[in-house]
Enzyme design. Sequence first.
Site, short mmCIF file in Angstrom:
data_model
loop_
_atom_site.label_atom_id
_atom_site.label_comp_id
_atom_site.label_asym_id
_atom_site.label_seq_id
_atom_site.Cartn_x
_atom_site.Cartn_y
_atom_site.Cartn_z
N CYS A 105 -29.09 19.30 -23.55
CA CYS A 105 -28.83 20.64 -23.49
C CYS A 105 -29.12 21.37 -24.73
O CYS A 105 -30.72 22.17 -24.43
CB CYS A 105 -27.58 20.10 -24.08
SG CYS A 105 -26.20 21.55 -24.38
N HIS A 142 -24.20 16.73 -19.71
CA HIS A 142 -24.58 15.47 -21.61
C HIS A 142 -24.83 13.98 -20.39
O HIS A 142 -23.61 13.98 -20.42
CB HIS A 142 -23.83 15.93 -22.12
CG HIS A 142 -24.29 16.64 -23.21
ND1 HIS A 142 -24.66 16.24 -24.34
CD2 HIS A 142 -23.52 18.28 -23.16
CE1 HIS A 142 -24.95 17.56 -25.05
NE2 HIS A 142 -24.36 18.68 -24.14
N GLU A 179 -25.53 11.47 -21.63
CA GLU A 179 -25.01 9.92 -22.70
C GLU A 179 -23.36 10.41 -23.03
O GLU A 179 -22.42 9.82 -23.74
CB GLU A 179 -25.53 10.40 -24.30
CG GLU A 179 -24.86 11.79 -25.15
CD GLU A 179 -25.62 12.66 -24.84
OE1 GLU A 179 -25.64 13.07 -23.77
OE2 GLU A 179 -25.18 14.09 -25.32
#
Lengths: 998, 259
Positions: free
Chosen positions: B96, B223, B225
């Site tokens: 990002c 993302h 994560e």
Amino acid sequence: MQNSHASWSREKPVVTLWQIDISPAPGQPDVRGSSLAAEAADLGLNGKLAVAAAHGFLVEGDLDETQVQRLARELLADSVVESATVAPVGDQRLNEAPGETTQLVHVLYKPGVMDPVADSTLAAINDFGYRPRAVRTFRKYWIRGLQPAELPTLCSKLLANDSIEQAVVGPLHLEHLELGSGYSFQRITIPLRSLDDDALVRLSREGQLYLTLVEMQTIQRYFQEQGRDPTDIELETVAQTWSEHCSHKTLAGRIAYRDEHGERRFHNMLKETIFAATQEVRARLGQDDWCVSVFKDNAGVVRFDEHWNVAFKVETHNHPSALEPYGGANTGVGGVIRDTLGTGLGAKPICNTDVFCFAPPNLDPQELPPGVLHPRRVMRGVVAGVRDYGNRMGIPTINGALFFDRRYLGNPLVYCGNVGLLPRDKSHKKSQPGDWIVAIGGRTGRDGIHGATFSSAELTSESESISGGAVQIGNAITEKMVLDVLLQARDRGLFTAVTDCGAGGFSSAVGEMGEEIGAEVWLDRAPLKYDGLSYTEIWISEAQERMVLSVPPHHWDELRSLCAAENVEATILGKFVPTGRLELRFHGINVGELSMEFLHQGRPPVVRDAVYQPNPTVPLNFVPKSDYTETLLRILGSFNVASKEWVIRQYDHEVQGGSVVKPLVGVANDGPSDAAVVRPVLSSQRGLVISCGMNPRYGDFDTYDMATSAVDEAVRNCVAVGADPKRIAILDNFCWGYTDRPETLGSLVRAALGCHDAAVALGTPFISGKDSLNNEFTYEDAQGQRRTISIPPSLLISAMGQIEHVDRCVTMDFKKPENLVYLVGITRNELGGSHFSLVEELTGGHAPRSDLRGAPRIFNAVHTAIQQGLISACHDLSEGGLAVAAAEMAFAGGIGADLDLHAMPHDSTIESRDIDGKAALLLFAESNTRFLCEIEREKQAAFETVLGDVPFACLGKTTESRRLRIQNSPAGSNSPPSWIVDADLETLKEAWQAPLRW
Amino acid sequence: MSQPQVLVLRAPGANCDAETGYAFERAGARVQFVHVNQLLESPRLLKDAQILGLPGGFSYGDDIAAGRILANQIRHHLFDAMAEFKAAGKLLLGICNGFQVLIKSGLLLADVHGEAPATLTGNASGKFEDRWVQLKVTSDRSAFLQGISSLYLPVAHAEGRFVVRDEATLTRLWDNGQVALCYTSPSNLNSASVGYPENPNGSQANIAGITDETGRVLGLMPHPERYIDRTHHPRWTRGEGTSPGDGFAIFQNAVRYFA
């Protein structure tokens, strides 16, 4: 040509004011230009505008054109998608219209307004080795299709906000950027002792102190005893400390309350209602009490697990948001984050909740009173303000609500909430004598002067000009940097206490921390944004992103280098000294000295009368129908019920990596979740559940019922996703009208009594709260008549629940065809204030009441069933009742249902109706403590066993059909079904999604 | 298996550092969080790390443009140290805001005639949006994406629209296998027409992630994560989602690369 100009510059260095215009490159979309044109049409200004938007930078300094061209190319513009024009301000190249005749408008922040991008840009230019004096940003518009007469309206209604910005029509002609001016010190004394009552009142008003005559007289007496007149800073300090915003003097004051049950005298109303409920709940919990710190710190704190506590606070930021929606909401979020950050020894913010009340966004622009922004613009600004602050801070915004009512026109409500996580052994604080008073974070400017006292005042159409200074823009990154160092300093044990600089600035923060000790403050030490601030302005400035720490001298060096390592400014402002006095100095000269006792205990108690007269019950009459599909569609499409996806998706609701139940759920990720769940500790499966309850429409009937309903709804939402009802903490936020009117205050006291009773009955302690009074708007209408709009009584209850293991969580979307659908809870004849009444334009009836004895059993039963994995989907019944809940579950899951109302548990008030009228009640009544549950057939017996004697009924089943069909069959009838609701899921969903699909 | 050291770069306004570090740790790495000021002071800190992670967030508020100021700091002060890091066969991941920083710093795609060949800019929708997207892996070049063919992940950004300076750049990226990830339709991974919201930001050629020529530098807007556990999946209560989640494989690949 460029070169010759540059070399001329170098030979004879001069300070030039450069302008760098940045526009979308050819072929790139002009997103801002087209959306402004669309907004102009939506606001009824002009439907045929073409707008070309640009933005830019003003850079003042000894820079030549080659250098500025380099900055444009490498820093300011993105050459893949943008093109830049560089020239000295006023140069013709900057003002050549693209194409046909167009009107040029520049919009700049007013001097002194926070311009975070300019600050960052200045630092980034320094990184090139250049040293400009100042930078400012601006926006620029070329507008075609505009009548000259429309220009002022367009500027004030759309392009700029007068409270923080100025619109410049045509080219910019500036010579220098304002850098503040010098300040020559003068100690100002106010001749208070000699004033008569009229003069005291005038001083309070004209000095924006907003103190009452009795308070002014008390201050006068104090200084008569001291044998001297006060300085300006002393008077301001008292006004801040005694403001409604900081002391809650009305609600914590003496109130003589009368209602149909007789009279009750409160010595401290909040203490005897809200706090008392918490004490009762805690006493009952005994050894198992899980409250840690309630109603004393900046946020309420409860136990989370063996290592962590959680802090929760919800604030309001209504008045600033009315004037400047973006900045008001922006700083509202920033402020509440500092509340949890300043709780105990500093909590790490883990999620936000934001609730707004606006006038309907489809309001005819012609009906706007003077000085009022259109609700559509308010809503866009508020959402953007919350978005930009929360997202930049990296805090997920996981819960919220929007509520629309015309009475919020001049006085929108913006509730901002934050939850923080703090280690159990860092949950308490105490400044020590000898500690340094240390300010960290943002610099002090003229921002927000008189914010605390202003928030106690009523808004008028002139508020904008009086209170411009009270409106601010936040700088989220400054606060994020403060957060980063503060938590490190906390873990290293470098300070003994911390609090935020909120309303009242240093005055409140230092006054509060030093209340039991005494403090000496050296105001000249405060780092300033620009020159020219007086010692009083420094003391009461509400500049954002500042925290105050109490630092033992031997930790100062370590704290200072920790802050310096991350570019956070830390400054010693003074010292806590055991004198019991607040001593204010400027370059060694005493400018103020007050006893802490007078400051904190000297305020005369506010004594108020409060009256509540129950509204006479008016029957609610409606013409029954045999088909309610159309009614259901209109309720789904009403602004309160309609999908808020446009808002929700603009918030990052997953940052920090702990998302479990998102605000949007279901097969297409777009159904309305009852509550959100996060795991604040990534290595743990324990969940935190956040929800809220609010329904001002019920307050028009009875604020006691409104309050118990709001508590019930907040708890219900929490329980619906799996929270343990025995571990839910709640917050109160009262936003009311002018409480000097006994009737208005009476309706508030009655709501507080409802809060008490509901909290005790449900075992849900209040842990913190906040009130905002005098939310009224006064203006002159076209006929010159003075008119006042008061907001409806608006009580927000926010709930924070816990769930032991998040894999037990349930969402509201139907999961599978051929499952059973159960209703849990009793339905009553409660259509008063309902959304059925709203869309059918009916009045009268009863607002929902709470069965406080029965509710805990229902909550416990539903929770047990969820814990045992017996429920596939669970949804609370609220606005629009059963019909809306069933429709939402169906379209969120993409699965239809066939339901029959005939077995629905209801009380005798419903019986008297004919069958079609009865159907309307069963479909749309908004009775509390009800859930709609989807159950797999093999779990039916176990589910019914868990429910036991709690009222429930099986209404039908989910189906493959992608239709929602509801009938109300006569008992014992075998005739073919006659559907009173019959619609396909696409139609239902479209009705729900269309209104706020912006 | 040797345990690689990850350096997660913090900066003012970076805010996905903790969960990104957590994902790397879960995948078996040792994680060190380093503030950009520390790295500016001693770029040698990079020498001890095998993986550099640039997390999501709003570095310097994304003021001027997303990632621009941090990218310029890298260009002015850290470019050589990072180029050396890359040349040493180490891995660089930008998620990002990290992707925005990578592309604007010239670390991911080298400048052409002194200018970046591509950028990430304002979403076509004109606003920040958080939503889940279906991705397909369109190249086998990236070390981070080995063995992965598709991913379901959330995006959350305001400036994720990938734009190239000219058609030649796009052709070159495709030809070199540098287009690593594309937005696609959940119902048909090979769908030819992908519109909003499947492509959430209006990126050219639906590009969501880019790798450098070596395959050791990856930048992506989504993302990973945020989907390492089943309960991250937006429809886990409907029985969807896996444990670990789709995003976890990216971190595992990075750790295994040094096995």
